[in-house]
Scaffold this active site. Sequence first.
Site, PDB file in Angstrom:
ATOM      1  CE  LYS A  80     114.198  95.245  -5.279  1.00  0.00           C
ATOM      2  NZ  LYS A  80     115.626  95.094  -5.472  1.00  0.00           N
ATOM      3  CE1 TYR A 186     130.259 111.404  -6.551  1.00  0.00           C
ATOM      4  CE2 TYR A 186     130.155 109.976  -4.618  1.00  0.00           C
ATOM      5  CZ  TYR A 186     130.675 111.080  -5.265  1.00  0.00           C
ATOM      6  OH  TYR A 186     131.632 111.847  -4.646  1.00  0.00           O
TER       7      TYR A 186
HETATM    8  N1  LIG Z   1     121.384 100.578  -4.227  1.00  0.00           N
HETATM    9  C1  LIG Z   1     121.832  99.332  -4.245  1.00  0.00           C
HETATM   10  O1  LIG Z   1     122.575  98.899  -3.357  1.00  0.00           O
HETATM   11  C2  LIG Z   1     121.452  98.427  -5.373  1.00  0.00           C
HETATM   12  C3  LIG Z   1     120.889  98.911  -6.532  1.00  0.00           C
HETATM   13  N2  LIG Z   1     120.629  98.070  -7.574  1.00  0.00           N
HETATM   14  C4  LIG Z   1     120.058  98.588  -8.803  1.00  0.00           C
HETATM   15  O2  LIG Z   1     120.951  99.535  -9.384  1.00  0.00           O
HETATM   16  C5  LIG Z   1     120.212 100.565 -10.030  1.00  0.00           C
HETATM   17  C6  LIG Z   1     120.610 101.926  -9.455  1.00  0.00           C
HETATM   18  O3  LIG Z   1     120.325 101.945  -8.071  1.00  0.00           O
HETATM   19  P1  LIG Z   1     120.626 103.236  -7.175  1.00  0.00           P
HETATM   20  O4  LIG Z   1     121.885 103.854  -7.598  1.00  0.00           O
HETATM   21  O5  LIG Z   1     120.433 102.811  -5.784  1.00  0.00           O
HETATM   22  O6  LIG Z   1     119.406 104.159  -7.589  1.00  0.00           O
HETATM   23  P2  LIG Z   1     119.359 105.750  -7.695  1.00  0.00           P
HETATM   24  O7  LIG Z   1     117.913 106.107  -7.770  1.00  0.00           O
HETATM   25  O8  LIG Z   1     120.194 106.386  -6.653  1.00  0.00           O
HETATM   26  O9  LIG Z   1     120.068 106.004  -9.101  1.00  0.00           O
HETATM   27  C7  LIG Z   1     119.456 105.763 -10.324  1.00  0.00           C
HETATM   28  C8  LIG Z   1     119.785 106.954 -11.216  1.00  0.00           C
HETATM   29  O10 LIG Z   1     119.307 106.669 -12.518  1.00  0.00           O
HETATM   30  C9  LIG Z   1     118.768 107.859 -13.054  1.00  0.00           C
HETATM   31  N3  LIG Z   1     117.852 107.534 -14.141  1.00  0.00           N
HETATM   32  C10 LIG Z   1     116.582 107.055 -14.079  1.00  0.00           C
HETATM   33  N4  LIG Z   1     116.106 106.888 -15.321  1.00  0.00           N
HETATM   34  C11 LIG Z   1     117.099 107.234 -16.184  1.00  0.00           C
HETATM   35  C12 LIG Z   1     117.218 107.262 -17.596  1.00  0.00           C
HETATM   36  N5  LIG Z   1     116.218 106.901 -18.390  1.00  0.00           N
HETATM   37  N6  LIG Z   1     118.383 107.669 -18.134  1.00  0.00           N
HETATM   38  C13 LIG Z   1     119.413 108.054 -17.349  1.00  0.00           C
HETATM   39  N7  LIG Z   1     119.359 108.050 -15.999  1.00  0.00           N
HETATM   40  C14 LIG Z   1     118.211 107.653 -15.435  1.00  0.00           C
HETATM   41  C15 LIG Z   1     118.110 108.541 -11.870  1.00  0.00           C
HETATM   42  O11 LIG Z   1     117.928 109.921 -12.097  1.00  0.00           O
HETATM   43  C16 LIG Z   1     119.119 108.256 -10.753  1.00  0.00           C
HETATM   44  O12 LIG Z   1     120.097 109.263 -10.622  1.00  0.00           O
HETATM   45  C17 LIG Z   1     118.739 100.197  -9.848  1.00  0.00           C
HETATM   46  O13 LIG Z   1     118.315  99.444 -10.946  1.00  0.00           O
HETATM   47  C18 LIG Z   1     118.749  99.325  -8.597  1.00  0.00           C
HETATM   48  O14 LIG Z   1     117.652  98.445  -8.532  1.00  0.00           O
HETATM   49  C19 LIG Z   1     120.924  96.744  -7.517  1.00  0.00           C
HETATM   50  C20 LIG Z   1     121.482  96.214  -6.403  1.00  0.00           C
HETATM   51  C21 LIG Z   1     121.723  96.995  -5.216  1.00  0.00           C
HETATM   52  C1  LIG Z   2     119.584  96.941  -2.267  1.00  0.00           C
HETATM   53  C2  LIG Z   2     119.880  95.597  -1.710  1.00  0.00           C
HETATM   54  C3  LIG Z   2     120.215  95.700  -0.275  1.00  0.00           C
HETATM   55  C4  LIG Z   2     118.873  94.547  -1.932  1.00  0.00           C
HETATM   56  C5  LIG Z   2     118.168  94.555  -3.235  1.00  0.00           C
HETATM   57  O1  LIG Z   2     116.975  94.775  -3.266  1.00  0.00           O
HETATM   58  C6  LIG Z   2     118.895  94.352  -4.484  1.00  0.00           C
HETATM   59  O2  LIG Z   2     120.030  93.850  -4.483  1.00  0.00           O
HETATM   60  O3  LIG Z   2     118.331  94.676  -5.546  1.00  0.00           O
END
Ligand SMILES: NC(=O)C1=CN([C@@H]2O[C@H](COP(=O)(O)OP(=O)(O)OC[C@H]3O[C@@H](n4cnc5c(N)ncnc54)[C@H](O)[C@@H]3O)[C@@H](O)[C@H]2O)C=CC1
Ligand SMILES: CC(C)CC(=O)C(=O)O
Length: 367
Positions: A80, A186
């Site tokens: 990572k 979302y």
């Molecule tokens: N994007 C992906 O494909 C993947 C994401 N993840 C994990 O899933 C989680 C979300 O990822 P994404 O949706 O891509 O990130 P993102 O940044 O789009 O969404 C995270 C949301 O959490 C909110 N947030 C942050 N701190 C907060 C708090 N204390 N209370 C309430 N809301 C809060 C942010 O404002 C944001 O809207 C992360 O932990 C990420 O590492 C895991 C695997 C794959």
């Molecule tokens: C967002 C993924 C493509 C890879 C990753 O870093 C994860 O699953 O946390």
Amino acid sequence: MEIFKYMEQYDYEQLLFCQDKESGLKAIIAIHDTTLGPALGGTRMWMYESEEAAIEDALRLARGMTYKNAAAGLNLGGGKTVIIGDPRKDKNEAMFRAFGRFIQGLNGRYITAEDVGTTVADMDIIYEETDYVTGISPAFGSSGNPSPVTAYGVYRGMKAAAKEAFGSDSLEGKTIAVQGVGNVAYNLCRHLHEEGAKLIVTDINKEAVQRVVEEFGAKAVDPNDIYGVDCDIFAPCALGGIINDQTIPQLKAKVIAGAANNQLREARHGDIIHEMGIVYAPDYVINAGGVINVADELYGYNRERAMKKVEQIYNNIEKVFEIAKRDNIPTYKAADRMAEERIEKMRQSRSQFLQNGHHILSRRRGR
Ligand SMILES: NC(=O)C1=CN([C@@H]2O[C@H](COP(=O)(O)OP(=O)(O)OC[C@H]3O[C@@H](n4cnc5c(N)ncnc54)[C@H](O)[C@@H]3O)[C@@H](O)[C@H]2O)C=CC1
Ligand SMILES: CC(C)CC(=O)C(=O)O
């Protein structure tokens, strides 16, 4: 933090610091384990409180990727990157190009993708400098944004967890509390709404909350109130460490199933929720949809093939519950056991000599 001591404790291979003064790049690449193949894991851009916090996050997330990729059945190791900075203000093209050159220098030991704070557009810039990036635009024949696929995998895994807890995998009428409604959540909320679940959501970003309230009829609560709401399922989809001594006593949910990486602040928190009878779907098993999808690019992206593997998250979660029952251990330990067994099997088979061995990246050599 004593870095080498920590690396030795969890058996990390490599930690790299990448600096580019002109663009302001400050990146930390952590490679945990490459037994199964090159390390694949996303790049997170975040405003860390300290350099130590950034290093710790990179290390913890990289180790999580080793387990995630192994448990998902991918021939990939775990790594990572974290970039220190504000993704809304500090990004520029030169930064991602410089980062791409650092990745290229690793010659395939590490492959990147999106994570919190980085986008498909950022990956496209990195791709100008290196082959070792995934999650690039569909215009390049690639898989694009992994978040909707991660969301679908979480939805499937949540159904498997519901079956374990409630005897049926239907989410219709279930009240689901979602923490963070960003890119993944979302899309998760859309699936849940379509199945007839009732949503309670929170986010520190008010616009993100407004969108799910308007589109999916969700009820909004303040960020600190999400843990204690009356619900069937709690879905952590923001950042890590949120299952801890302060939050556990507030929880009313029977199931925890969400997208966030590293949900348990410490392993012992997994023991506590187990003793409370909460069904926990281990984070790195349920949120593997995105990495499964981007990893398929290494074979020449085929969405149908990738989605078939993502569907398997339901079965992988079921398997974790089976191991937990068989060995009488909490589910987070059962997931670790599942991943470690696969890595160990491969470690043994790798001890046979093979000149010019073939591996997942061989297919990319012709590009
Ligand atoms: N994007 C992906 O494909 C993947 C994401 N993840 C994990 O899933 C989680 C979300 O990822 P994404 O949706 O891509 O990130 P993102 O940044 O789009 O969404 C995270 C949301 O959490 C909110 N947030 C942050 N701190 C907060 C708090 N204390 N209370 C309430 N809301 C809060 C942010 O404002 C944001 O809207 C992360 O932990 C990420 O590492 C895991 C695997 C794959
Ligand atoms: C967002 C993924 C493509 C890879 C990753 O870093 C994860 O699953 O946390």
